[in-house]
Design an enzyme around this catalytic site. Structure first.
Site, short mmCIF file in Angstrom:
data_model
loop_
_atom_site.label_atom_id
_atom_site.label_comp_id
_atom_site.label_asym_id
_atom_site.label_seq_id
_atom_site.Cartn_x
_atom_site.Cartn_y
_atom_site.Cartn_z
N ASP A 314 0.87 -1.18 0.00
CA ASP A 314 0.00 0.00 0.00
C ASP A 314 0.91 1.24 0.00
O ASP A 314 2.14 1.15 0.01
CB ASP A 314 -0.99 -0.04 1.18
CG ASP A 314 -2.21 0.87 0.93
OD1 ASP A 314 -2.16 1.71 0.02
OD2 ASP A 314 -3.21 0.74 1.66
N GLU A 524 -9.58 7.06 5.35
CA GLU A 524 -8.21 6.83 5.81
C GLU A 524 -7.90 7.74 7.00
O GLU A 524 -8.78 8.02 7.80
CB GLU A 524 -7.23 6.98 4.65
CG GLU A 524 -7.51 5.95 3.55
CD GLU A 524 -6.50 5.94 2.44
OE1 GLU A 524 -5.30 5.91 2.74
OE2 GLU A 524 -6.91 5.94 1.27
C1 BGC Z 1 -5.16 3.15 0.33
C2 BGC Z 1 -5.47 2.09 -0.69
C3 BGC Z 1 -5.44 2.69 -2.08
C4 BGC Z 1 -4.09 3.34 -2.31
C5 BGC Z 1 -3.94 3.94 -3.70
C6 BGC Z 1 -3.90 3.93 -0.01
O1 BGC Z 1 -3.71 5.01 0.82
O2 BGC Z 1 -5.01 2.54 1.59
O3 BGC Z 1 -6.71 1.50 -0.43
O4 BGC Z 1 -5.70 1.71 -3.04
O5 BGC Z 1 -3.91 4.36 -1.35
O6 BGC Z 1 -4.69 5.08 -3.82
#
Ligand code: BGC
Length: 757
Positions: A314, A524
């Site tokens: 990630d 997030e």
């Molecule tokens: C998130 C993911 C996402 C990735 C790309 C990360 O911060 O946890 O779910 O796919 O960013 O955008």
């Protein structure tokens, strides 16, 4: 942090598009190889270590884009940076959008330019572009936006989910992007978590069924994906949805049995369904960051589950092994730990530092080149399976299928089927179309509140990006029942008190007050909350509405269950609308005025108290005990709850045997009758209770469900088959076991017992 806000005229397009036409279909790799595997091996033999490390490195679009000249500048690729990253570092993958959703034309220009730059590299390996299209292609200006997964789970309709993900794949591929970072397969056991709405809810079985539908919808079946398909990415492996504090990317403590019982089944089901990629959990479990855990990333994911696809990190998570988690003394050490643990690709994402460290580690003998080969093989194989070596460019033929009538209708259907009527006292709903309605609350005239995060921008709050024809609830209501009947007290903030006197004053001329409560869209780390209560200003607004003596209807535009115990009693009707997407406003209005009969069922337990967050499949010791434990399991609404404008009666639950042995199948049947006076959909849920077991059994577990639609007076007999897999559980040695004894199967209010010999 992610960069923001940059746009500028694109000057790459014209001449590059001419080049594209001559390359299309020419077959950039003309080797006459029989199978993908042999093509991969042939290519791997030609690659230098640097080229291999490049395939394992993924950069964000920012890393190959120009710096903005002003905040209003349009996004522009930087040809110099692009060339340096692709030819200099052989970067294999790029992700993300710049600041906000692009137009279709801009996506095609960007992807075309990137793939043309890839054809100028020594081995002409196409770039694998990845994007988040987690509820439709929401980073596309005219993309179709669907309800978020939590709402989709409330439909209990996997066929619909499959169709939505297929249509999303088509729109994504139409912009030249062959890889979608979806679906989220985390199991939502912690309502405080800011990504609760991205999941299919709290139950592993429901998440598994919906997850498989989402994967098959995107990938289809077969070795080589058809040109309108994309590779799915199940995320976030594993245990990401259960941080102890509820705060995103903070420690989780998950015993192995629980990991296997709750969090593993969706990933196992996804892999069995042909999943091509996984993304790794950014957090730590039991003190070990998942990105550095070989037991999970190799032992479990590869050796046990048999996953052969690509495991991508990630966002920045390998660097964070050093900078945040502190299990690595340097970034170099972080790269070593993550690669040896089992990561194939690093979402670096701003700099190619991962590439440099990896090359040095292999040269220094700390990582064998064979380990790198393993990952590169997987990545190249994926690129072949996606057809990128034959044609990496956006397919013009798909362009006019973006935003199709079919997609829009499917989004509307999903919004409708997701609507979950939690309470309807004395049949307040549906409202009469002659009623004079006062509408208020932060969600009443807001587009972001209907869509949630991951809509046009990461956090979803930039109203200016929403298409002009998308309606808010007030607008849809005025159009439906007539502007004169709908009064609106202008929007309050999500957490500040609006002018309550205005509500009191204006309520005098209305028959009913509709309060549209809403959480501010966020996700997030920006979405971390520390209190599960519905913000007090919104509760106060509901109380003021109640004080008028007029009936109050509460609509919830929420990412998760926000506690509303104090205001529930005097609220006549409560509708959970989740984040219903582009047709959400009209859908809410259709439910309120009876043009749609709701059938959604909660995919999570709606708690009554913020400190009592037990899921539906809790243990018997958590059951309510009036003598000693007043605060034991007593949710506001249970998992699977949802009302209809008609009523269903359950009758004659019967079993074809009352004693079974472990090689037999047992069939349970039940009759459902629509005893109301409208056509309606019921979701028949089958719950199993293992009455005694060597590991304390859950009070019940969802094992199956069937959707049925019945006319008034109509009956239907529904069957459910159980076998040894249905009855097994994760036992003392952390493996699935079957124990003889007494069981019960329940549907609606009915139960029947049987014995496993
Ligand atoms: C998130 C993911 C996402 C990735 C790309 C990360 O911060 O946890 O779910 O796919 O960013 O955008």
């Amino acid at each position: 942090m992610r960069l923001n806000k940059i746009r500028k005229t694109n000057r790459l397009a014209g001449s590059l598009l001419a080049g594209l036409l001559s390359l299309r279909g020419a077959g950039l790799f003309a080797e006459d190889l029989e199978s993908i595997d042999s093509r991969v091996e042939a290519l791997l033999r030609k690659m230098t270590l640097e080229e291999k490390a490049g395939q394992m490195t993924q950069l964000t679009l920012q890393a190959v884009s120009s710096q903005p000249e002003s905040v209003s500048s349009r996004h522009r690729l930087d040809p110099g940076k692009l060339e340096s990253m692709l030819s200099g570092y052989s970067i294999g993958s790029i992700l993300n959008v710049w600041d906000a959703a692009f137009t279709q034309e801009h996506w095609r220009e960007v992807i075309t330019a990137i793939q043309l730059a890839a054809t100028n590299t020594r081995l002409r390996i196409p770039v694998l572009y990845g994007i988040d299209a987690v509820h439709g292609h929401h980073y596309l200006r005219n993309g179709t936006v669907y309800p978020h997964n939590l709402g989709l789970a409330a439909t209990w309709n996997p066929d619909l989910v499959r169709k939505i993900y297929e249509l999303t794949a088509l729109e994504t591929r139409a912009t030249g992007i062959p890889w979608n970072f979806a679906p989220v397969l985390d199991v939502a056991r912690q309502p405080l978590w800011s990504r609760f709405f991205e999941t299919f809810g709290e139950d592993s079985y429901l998440v598994s069924v919906m997850g498989v539908a989402a994967i098959k919808g995107q990938q289809g079946e077969g070795e080589v994906l058809q040109h309108h398909r994309v590779a799915a990415c199940a995320k976030h492996f594993i245990g990401y949805g259960f941080p102890r504090s509820g705060k995103d990317r903070t420690p989780a403590w998950i015993p192995e049995r629980m990991l296997r019982d709750i969090f593993l089944p969706p990933f196992q089901a996804a892999i069995d369904a042909g999943l091509l990629t996984v993304m790794i959990n950014s957090g730590e479990i039991n003190g070990i960051p998942v990105h550095a855990n070989p037991k999970l990333l190799t032992g479990l994911l590869r050796d046990e589950l048999g996953f052969e696809g690509v495991a991508v990190s990630d966002w920045e998570d390998i660097i964070k092994l050093h900078s945040v988690h502190r299990v690595a003394e340097s970034e170099r050490d972080a790269v070593k730990q993550a690669v040896l643990a089992g990561i194939d690709m690093s979402m670096t994402p701003y700099t190619p530092s991962f590439h440099e460290h990896l090359v040095a580690l292999v040269r220094g003998g700390e990582i064998p080149e064979s380990r790198v080969d393993l990952s590169v093989r997987r990545i190249l194989k994926l690129k072949f399976r996606l057809g990128l070596f034959d044609d990496p460019f956006p397919d013009q033929g798909l362009a006019d299928r973006i935003g199709s009538l079919e997609a829009r209708e499917t989004s509307r259907t999903a919004a409708r089927e997701s609507m979950t009527l939690l309470k309807n006292e004395a049949g307040i709903l549906p409202l009469s179309k002659q009623a004079r309605v006062l509408v208020t609350g932060p969600g009443a005239d807001s587009l972001p509140a209907l869509h949630g995060a991951w809509t046009y921008t990461w956090q979803g709050n930039e109203e200016s990006f929403y298409p002009k024809d998308t309606k808010t609830i007030v607008q849809a209501m005025r159009e439906s029942i007539g502007a004169v009947q709908v009064d609106y007290v202008p929007r309050s903030g999500y957490s500040d008190v609006q002018d309550m006197n205005l509500v009191l004053e204006r309520s005098r001329n209305s028959d009913v007050i509709v309060v549209v409560a809403a959480e501010k869209p966020s996700v997030e780390q920006p979405g971390i909350i520390v209190d599960l209560d519905l913000p007090s200003a919104q509760q106060q607004l509901v109380r003021v509405a109640q004080s008028t003596g007029k009936p109050v209807v509460l609509v919830l535009l929420e990412d998760r269950p926000r506690i509303l115990r104090e205001i529930e009693r005097d609220t006549g009707a409560i509708l959970m609308a989740y984040r219903p997407g582009m047709f959400g406003a009209q859908t809410v209005v259709d439910v309120l005025f009876g043009d749609w009969n709701p059938s959604g069922k909660l995919p999570f337990t709606y708690p009554r108290y913020g400190a009592s967050l037990e899921p539906y499949d809790h243990k018997a010791s958590e059951r309510q005990d009036l003598a000693y434990a007043w605060t034991a399991f007593d949710p506001q609404w249970p998992f699977g709850h949802g009302l209809s404008y008609t009523r269903f009666e359950y009758r004659e639950l019967s079993l074809d045997k009352t004693v079974m042995n472990e090689d037999q199948e047992l069939t349970a049947s039940v009759t459902i009758k629509n005893i109301g006076n409208r056509r309606g959909t019921e979701i028949v849920q089958w719950y199993l209770s293992d009455l005694y077991a060597s590991i304390t059994p859950a009070v019940k577990k969802l094992k199956g469900f069937t959707r049925i639609e019945l006319d008034p007076g109509e009956t239907r007999r529904v069957e459910f088959k159980l076998d040894r897999t249905t009855l097994s559980f994760i036992g003392l040695d952390n493996r699935a076991v079957l124990e003889p004894g007494q069981f019960e199967i329940a549907a609606g209010p009915l139960k029947a017992g049987f014995i496993l010999k």
